[in-house]
Design a protein around this motif. Structure first.
Motif, PDB file in Angstrom:
ATOM      1  N   SER A 136       7.871  -6.348 -45.030  1.00  0.00           N
ATOM      2  CA  SER A 136       8.396  -6.688 -43.709  1.00  0.00           C
ATOM      3  C   SER A 136       8.413  -5.449 -42.825  1.00  0.00           C
ATOM      4  O   SER A 136       7.990  -5.463 -41.672  1.00  0.00           O
TER       5      SER A 136
ATOM      6  N   LEU B 157       2.476  -3.779 -38.111  1.00  0.00           N
ATOM      7  CA  LEU B 157       1.744  -3.238 -36.972  1.00  0.00           C
ATOM      8  C   LEU B 157       2.485  -2.041 -36.396  1.00  0.00           C
ATOM      9  O   LEU B 157       1.880  -1.128 -35.849  1.00  0.00           O
TER      10      LEU B 157
ATOM     11  N   ASN C 191       3.816   0.335 -37.969  1.00  0.00           N
ATOM     12  CA  ASN C 191       3.406   1.565 -38.654  1.00  0.00           C
ATOM     13  C   ASN C 191       1.956   1.925 -38.383  1.00  0.00           C
ATOM     14  O   ASN C 191       1.613   3.076 -38.186  1.00  0.00           O
TER      15      ASN C 191
ATOM     16  N   TYR D  50       3.808 -11.109 -31.849  1.00  0.00           N
ATOM     17  CA  TYR D  50       3.267 -10.419 -33.033  1.00  0.00           C
ATOM     18  C   TYR D  50       2.074 -11.208 -33.582  1.00  0.00           C
ATOM     19  O   TYR D  50       1.093 -10.642 -34.039  1.00  0.00           O
TER      20      TYR D  50
ATOM     21  N   PHE E 275      12.279  -1.111 -34.855  1.00  0.00           N
ATOM     22  CA  PHE E 275      11.178  -2.065 -35.002  1.00  0.00           C
ATOM     23  C   PHE E 275      10.501  -1.876 -36.349  1.00  0.00           C
ATOM     24  O   PHE E 275      10.236  -2.827 -37.080  1.00  0.00           O
ATOM     25  N   SER E 276      10.262  -0.604 -36.700  1.00  0.00           N
ATOM     26  CA  SER E 276       9.517  -0.329 -37.918  1.00  0.00           C
ATOM     27  C   SER E 276      10.293  -0.731 -39.169  1.00  0.00           C
ATOM     28  O   SER E 276       9.716  -1.203 -40.138  1.00  0.00           O
TER      29      SER E 276
ATOM     30  N   SER F 157      12.368  -3.132 -39.351  1.00  0.00           N
ATOM     31  CA  SER F 157      12.736  -4.560 -39.204  1.00  0.00           C
ATOM     32  C   SER F 157      14.248  -4.729 -39.076  1.00  0.00           C
ATOM     33  O   SER F 157      14.839  -5.610 -39.693  1.00  0.00           O
TER      34      SER F 157
ATOM     35  N   MET G 182      17.778  -7.597 -36.158  1.00  0.00           N
ATOM     36  CA  MET G 182      17.618  -9.035 -35.894  1.00  0.00           C
ATOM     37  C   MET G 182      17.881  -9.873 -37.142  1.00  0.00           C
ATOM     38  O   MET G 182      17.492 -11.044 -37.208  1.00  0.00           O
TER      39      MET G 182
ATOM     40  N   SER H 105       4.588  -8.689 -42.495  1.00  0.00           N
ATOM     41  CA  SER H 105       5.690  -8.650 -41.519  1.00  0.00           C
ATOM     42  C   SER H 105       5.844 -10.003 -40.833  1.00  0.00           C
ATOM     43  O   SER H 105       6.969 -10.451 -40.592  1.00  0.00           O
TER      44      SER H 105
ATOM     45  N   LEU I 272       9.291 -12.450 -40.317  1.00  0.00           N
ATOM     46  CA  LEU I 272       9.810 -12.928 -39.027  1.00  0.00           C
ATOM     47  C   LEU I 272       9.973 -14.446 -39.060  1.00  0.00           C
ATOM     48  O   LEU I 272      10.974 -15.005 -38.616  1.00  0.00           O
TER      49      LEU I 272
HETATM   50  N1  PFF Z   1       8.630  -3.934 -39.040  1.00  0.00           N
HETATM   51  C1  PFF Z   1       7.499  -4.606 -38.484  1.00  0.00           C
HETATM   52  C2  PFF Z   1       6.472  -3.592 -38.063  1.00  0.00           C
HETATM   53  O1  PFF Z   1       6.697  -2.384 -38.167  1.00  0.00           O
HETATM   54  O2  PFF Z   1       5.426  -4.002 -37.601  1.00  0.00           O
HETATM   55  C3  PFF Z   1       7.870  -5.524 -37.341  1.00  0.00           C
HETATM   56  C4  PFF Z   1       9.066  -6.373 -37.579  1.00  0.00           C
HETATM   57  C5  PFF Z   1       9.085  -7.254 -38.654  1.00  0.00           C
HETATM   58  C6  PFF Z   1      10.171  -6.247 -36.769  1.00  0.00           C
HETATM   59  C7  PFF Z   1      10.209  -7.982 -38.920  1.00  0.00           C
HETATM   60  C8  PFF Z   1      11.310  -6.961 -37.020  1.00  0.00           C
HETATM   61  C9  PFF Z   1      11.319  -7.820 -38.097  1.00  0.00           C
HETATM   62  F1  PFF Z   1      12.390  -8.503 -38.346  1.00  0.00           F
END
Ligand code: PFF
Length: 453
Positions: free
Chosen positions: A25, A29, A31, A108, A230-231, A233, A236, A324, A328
């Motif tokens: 997760s 994208l 990363n 996404y 974001f990276s 996760s 949320m 990922s 989501l």
């Molecule tokens: N962590 C994922 C990424 O770096 O692309 C994006 C992501 C996935 C954000 C799941 C939030 C989430 F709950």
């Protein structure tokens, strides 16, 4: 509906499976696509240092808090907050999370579709005939602005996510990540060897690792913090959801540390693939969001074994996006399973289709809807902005405040200590201090600076 009575939920089959899924997760994208270009735009090594500070003092405590909330309640984000403080405003934090999951997956999935398309286009060799990033950029622009082709790949990406999540936690998400994550690591190592053995690679390594502090300002810190959320996760309830499928036996602290280190290591290693290759081919790293899609194809075009390398790279990008994307989708699905009592099949199909439909205007934001702008931003930009820049940091801050002050670190300790055996919960005081004071204040300042620039 209570989790224990809901046979649609499921559990992870093993600790490794859980760690791979949670890392899957996190590693996405964010990363492989975003991290390299924001490092390129924001001063190389200096940005990396600030990012690392954000990861360790803000991201890590929140991830442990999210896993703890999930494992304690065995529920989705809405159910988790509601079961600890029934019928209070705090349930709103959970709703914000589910909404963020919905919104993020809607765009996404669009970018996930681009990665699928580039896997195909790298196999056929059609992304390997460019003399300059400009040419590759025109090709990329033509593709993402096409209505039929872009929508087709967007639908394909969502279809793959739906088909994995349909099979449940153990049989679907865990099984997919058990295969995909080791593949991703193997591909990354292969790419790194190729990249670092190119003539002139060291110039890229130097750019990447030597900090240019003159490029750092308040905005850089905002970007680093947003990227950390974001990276990993976070913010949320994704990690609440994944934590909710954990059994009482698992060690939450060490799982958190593994996931954070794995995610960070992959982001750093991706930089070690991209920068040496870009510099070795005499190109510029500061190309923004199109770095991966318009600079790398030129790099691959002129690199020995470039065809094979391009297929490996875009497959890696697609794998990162899938693992990922499914997390989501699972956040929103878990809400309908737990709170509305829907069977998994119904929840996955309806939620998956609705998110796809809502994502269509984002997908068209680069083509037929490019001129449909509100305050200078397209539909895609707005959805990304609302979710990534507002909902995630706000959600992260409120989660920290909730665990630190409302539910209380004492209760959280009891949950974390359930499985720390004779060793007890290590670094308890440090975590308590971070989650109560440092994390909410730091995120609060950054958030306010963003809202009132
Ligand atoms: N962590 C994922 C990424 O770096 O692309 C994006 C992501 C996935 C954000 C799941 C939030 C989430 F709950």
């Amino acid at each position: 509906m209570k989790a224990e009575s809901n046979n649609q939920r499921g559990f992870w089959g093993s600790r490794l499976g859980f760690i791979l899924a949670a890392s899957g997760s996190a590693i996405g994208l964010g990363n492989v696509w975003k991290f390299p270009y924001i490092v390129g735009e924001n001063g190389g090594g200096a940005f990396v240092l600030i990012y690392l500070v954000c990861i360790f003092i803000i991201g890590t405590p929140i991830m442990l808090a999210e896993f703890t909330l999930g494992r304690k309640t065995h529920l989705n984000p809405v159910g988790a907050f509601n079961s600890l403080k029934p019928d209070s405003v705090y349930t709103g934090i959970g709703y914000m999370g589910v909404l963020a999951g919905f919104l993020i997956l809607s765009f996404y999935g669009v970018v996930g579709g681009w990665t699928f398309a580039y896997v195909v286009k790298s196999m056929t060799g059609s992304v390997l005939s460019f003399a300059s990033p400009k040419e590759a950029g025109v090709f990329f622009g033509n593709f993402i602005s096409s209505t039929g082709e872009a929508l087709f790949y967007h639908a394909l990406f969502m279809g793959v996510c739906i088909s994995i999540v349909l099979r449940g936690i153990h049989g679907g998400i865990e099984r997919a990540c058990d295969i995909l994550m080791p593949t991703l690591v193997l591909f990354l190592l292969l790419l790194m060897v190729r990249s670092l053995t190119l003539d002139g690679a060291m110039e890229g390594v130097t750019f990447y690792l030597s900090p240019d502090f003159s490029k750092i300002n308040a905005n850089t810190i905002l970007i680093a913090l947003g990227q950390a959320f974001f990276s990993l996760s976070l913010g949320m309830g994704c990690m609440i959801t994944y934590g909710s499928y954990l059994s009482e036996k698992e060690n939450l602290t060490s799982s958190t540390v593994y996931v954070v280190i794995f995610d960070t290591l992959i982001a750093l290693l991706v930089g070690m693939v991209i920068f040496p290759a870009v510099f070795a081919m005499g190109l510029e790293p500061a190309e923004g969001p199109s770095l991966v899609f318009s600079v790398l194809p030129v790099v691959f075009t002129s690199m020995p074994m470039g065809h094979l390398v391009s297929v490996i790279f875009f497959t890696l990008l697609a794998i990162a996006a899938i693992t990922s994307g499914i997390s989501l989708l699972e956040v929103v699905v878990a809400y309908f399973i737990d709170q509305q009592g829907w069977p998994r099949k119904k929840a996955v199909i309806i939620v998956g289709l609705v998110i796809f439909a809502f994502g269509v205007p984002s997908g068209l934001s680069f083509g037929v809807m490019a001129e449909w702008k509100l305050m200078g931003m397209t539909f895609f930009d707005h959805v990304d902005n609302i979710a990534s820049n507002y909902l995630l940091p706000l959600g992260g801050m409120l989660t920290a405040l909730f665990v630190g002050w409302i539910w209380g670190t004492k209760n959280a300790h009891l949950e974390i200590e359930k499985n720390e055996n004779q060793f007890g919960f290590p670094w308890a005081q440090g975590w308590e201090f971070l989650i109560r004071y440092i994390t909410p204040v730091a995120v609060g300042i950054v958030f306010l600076a963003k809202v009132f620039p």
